[in-house]
Scaffold this active site. Sequence first.
Site, short mmCIF file in Angstrom:
data_model
loop_
_atom_site.label_atom_id
_atom_site.label_comp_id
_atom_site.label_asym_id
_atom_site.label_seq_id
_atom_site.Cartn_x
_atom_site.Cartn_y
_atom_site.Cartn_z
CG HIS A 182 -4.82 2.22 -2.55
ND1 HIS A 182 -6.05 1.82 -3.04
CD2 HIS A 182 -4.65 1.53 -1.37
CE1 HIS A 182 -6.59 0.95 -2.21
NE2 HIS A 182 -5.76 0.75 -1.21
CD GLU B 164 -6.06 3.45 1.06
OE1 GLU B 164 -7.26 3.17 0.99
OE2 GLU B 164 -5.24 2.76 1.71
CG HIS C 168 -1.91 -0.97 1.39
ND1 HIS C 168 -1.98 -1.86 2.43
CD2 HIS C 168 -2.99 -1.24 0.61
CE1 HIS C 168 -3.04 -2.63 2.30
NE2 HIS C 168 -3.67 -2.28 1.19
CG ASP D 120 -8.85 -2.16 -0.82
OD1 ASP D 120 -8.52 -2.91 0.11
OD2 ASP D 120 -8.56 -0.97 -0.84
#
Length: 453
Positions: free
Chosen positions: A268, A234, A231, A319
């Site tokens: 993201h 984001e 990740h 997700d």
Amino acid sequence: MVIFAEHALLPGGWAQKVRISAADGHITAVTQGAAAQPGDTIVSALLPALSNLHSHSFQRAMAGMTEHRIAGRDSFWTWRDLMYRFLDRLTPEQMEAIAALVFMEMQEAGYAAVGEFHYVHHQPGGAPYASIDELSQRIFAAAGLTGIGLTHLPVLYSYGGAGEQPLVAGQLRFGNSVDGFAKLLEAVRASAATLPPDTRVGIAPHSLRATNPADLARALPLAAGGPIHIHVAEQPKEVADISAWLGARPVEWLLANTPIGADWCAIHATHMTPAETEALAKTGAVAGLCPITEANLGDGPFNGPGWLAAGGAFGIGSDSNVRISLTEELRTLEYSQRLRDIARNVMVEKEGSVGQAIYVGAAKGGAQALGRKAGEIAVGNLADLTAIDLSHQTLCALRPDQILDGLAFAAPDTVVTDLWSAGRHQVRAGRHVHRDQIISGWRKAVSGLLASI
């Protein structure tokens, strides 16, 4: 296994009357201008199936539970607090049943494979299970039942926030040191050996805020050639926190301090500068976009035009699984760009079909991100295939060059008639072959879960 398609999307474009043969999960022959033979599975139109590159399957059970506004301003961070409380009740049996439902829904929507970004490893409170990979085994059981192609991505999650903050509350179920993570990976790989040969195991350092530079450097070699997902960028708060701690923005820091490349997937990557966008795209890493979740959580839109201009690869994932819909992910991706730019037909370079650009791009990028030889109907590739019904009212009036525009912007997922995951014919006439069993297990699991909350 032989499929006869009236129409098929091949690497060179649409073709008519195509016979596709497959054996041992791989495509062995593609013949155009053929005739159907007895025993062939006959379909209207055949596409390379997409891979869903980012899933937290357990969060499917939360869908509809976090849409009630609380005092103040709701955000990703208030949603995350609710998710942690939910985790305190989740059992291994419930996780398996939820994952089976998620994987079935993905296949019925047209996904042949999934990247399970798996970060719940321990019991509530953080104590390990007797089998350190108990919860990964539950994901494997769900994948075995549904037949979906699986890239399993055990998550390294060591800290509760940027600057090595301690784990708290629900995060305790995620926590591992690098040494503990290495032991977990060893067990996971041994357990995964029972699954079909198209199964992959990679790693997922959760985020820069959940690790530190030294631990990340030690963890990356544990990928052993498998995919690496993380990740990144984001939320604006995440960017600010990492900048204050490490002296650089998340993507900026990764570019300067890691060997990021084509085996990476940046999940993201929403809040990037133009320079970061161009530099990350040129590494060959895949941007893992989750448009429905990013809209649901208020993350903001991805910089699609800048990414495409730099030659960036992308794929889509579901997700949080608040809604599992391949067609809706595609249209939400494009519509997020239109809303930001006050323009139309954004996610295509120069000119051409937007639907085809985002479908084909997501097929190739998703396969790359999951380490699957797929994304095109070609000899030697995995038989990851989706059939759609061109007689459906949303598609029947369209020319071949408009079919994917109709799929992306007008059609429901119910146009999917058949789905093969590495040759495993798991969806037939629009229904998963184990649908009734999976739905029954889901109802039992969610009933027990709700009773405990």
